[in-house]
Motif scaffolding. Structure first.
Motif, PDB file in Angstrom:
ATOM      1  N   VAL A 291      24.045 -30.983  25.527  1.00 35.82           N
ATOM      2  CA  VAL A 291      23.644 -30.625  24.523  1.00 35.82           C
ATOM      3  C   VAL A 291      24.189 -30.706  23.451  1.00 35.82           C
ATOM      4  O   VAL A 291      25.356 -30.763  23.067  1.00 35.82           O
TER       5      VAL A 291
ATOM      6  N   LYS B 286      21.049 -17.793  32.469  1.00 31.69           N
ATOM      7  CA  LYS B 286      20.675 -19.216  32.204  1.00 31.69           C
ATOM      8  C   LYS B 286      19.309 -19.286  31.719  1.00 31.69           C
ATOM      9  O   LYS B 286      19.177 -20.072  30.858  1.00 31.69           O
TER      10      LYS B 286
ATOM     11  N   LYS C  63      18.826 -32.593  23.694  1.00 33.20           N
ATOM     12  CA  LYS C  63      19.220 -32.436  25.173  1.00 33.20           C
ATOM     13  C   LYS C  63      19.150 -33.712  25.852  1.00 33.20           C
ATOM     14  O   LYS C  63      18.150 -34.253  25.606  1.00 33.20           O
TER      15      LYS C  63
ATOM     16  N   ASN D 260      26.958 -27.494  28.208  1.00 36.12           N
ATOM     17  CA  ASN D 260      25.416 -27.625  28.765  1.00 36.12           C
ATOM     18  C   ASN D 260      25.325 -25.978  28.818  1.00 36.12           C
ATOM     19  O   ASN D 260      25.869 -25.267  28.263  1.00 36.12           O
ATOM     20  N   GLN D 261      23.962 -26.019  29.473  1.00 36.91           N
ATOM     21  CA  GLN D 261      23.444 -24.594  29.399  1.00 36.91           C
ATOM     22  C   GLN D 261      24.130 -23.546  29.957  1.00 36.91           C
ATOM     23  O   GLN D 261      24.471 -22.320  29.548  1.00 36.91           O
TER      24      GLN D 261
ATOM     25  N   LEU E 298      17.717 -22.707  23.944  1.00 36.76           N
ATOM     26  CA  LEU E 298      17.711 -23.961  23.515  1.00 36.76           C
ATOM     27  C   LEU E 298      16.434 -24.852  23.444  1.00 36.76           C
ATOM     28  O   LEU E 298      16.356 -25.550  22.786  1.00 36.76           O
TER      29      LEU E 298
ATOM     30  N   ILE F 244      19.042 -18.451  28.046  1.00 42.66           N
ATOM     31  CA  ILE F 244      19.804 -19.556  27.321  1.00 42.66           C
ATOM     32  C   ILE F 244      18.780 -21.028  27.225  1.00 42.66           C
ATOM     33  O   ILE F 244      18.788 -21.593  26.142  1.00 42.66           O
ATOM     34  N   SER F 245      18.141 -20.868  28.366  1.00 44.16           N
ATOM     35  CA  SER F 245      17.190 -22.097  28.405  1.00 44.16           C
ATOM     36  C   SER F 245      16.117 -21.874  27.737  1.00 44.16           C
ATOM     37  O   SER F 245      15.587 -22.950  26.858  1.00 44.16           O
TER      38      SER F 245
ATOM     39  N   THR G  75      25.202 -20.137  19.421  1.00 37.98           N
ATOM     40  CA  THR G  75      24.914 -21.166  20.195  1.00 37.98           C
ATOM     41  C   THR G  75      25.070 -22.456  19.648  1.00 37.98           C
ATOM     42  O   THR G  75      25.834 -23.442  20.064  1.00 37.98           O
TER      43      THR G  75
END
Length: 138
Positions: free
Chosen positions: A93, A63, A81, A51-52, A70, A66-67, A40
């Protein structure tokens, strides 16, 4: 092993992927980062307009996953972010100095392992392997 798993592409693929992930995660454990988190960071560093959603697409993850990733990277101080003007659903990001440092400090471990995997195959085998992987990505 004398059952269906022996001849299952999915089983053999997952087993090989797990082996690669386990080895890389062991090599990266002193840096308190998992291989997927490092991937990542690499995407954030080298891709444009990250972005995400873009990260999720590039890693083949949803997503929500990934959220969470992140958020973990942000808590570790490796990324920041910020809301994209006019779009409250999307965040820009970026790597922090610490994120850049982690990439720099782990590059030798990751490159060495990638090279050791490549050394096990001929150039033609690698090209064929990539073609097969592309076919398996539905």
């Amino acid at each position: 092993m004398n059952h269906a798993l022996k001849n299952s592409i999915a089983y053999r693929f997952i087993r090989a992927a797990n082996s690669v992930n386990k080895t890389l995660n062991n090599k990266l454990s002193p840096y308190d980062i998992a291989i997927e988190q490092r991937a990542t960071l690499e995407i954030i560093k080298f891709e444009e307009d990250v972005n995400q959603t873009k990260i999720a697409n590039l890693l083949g993850k949803d997503k929500t996953t990934i959220s969470r990733s992140l958020n973990s990277l942000e808590k570790k101080g490796l990324i920041s972010k910020s809301e994209i003007t006019g779009d409250k659903r999307s965040n820009k990001v970026e790597l922090t100095k610490e994120g850049e440092d982690i990439l720099e400090n782990t590059i030798d471990e990751v490159t060495s392992y990638r090279e050791s995997l490549n050394a096990k195959l001929t150039k033609e085998e690698i090209e064929s392997f990539f073609k097969i992987l592309d076919k398996l990505e539905l």
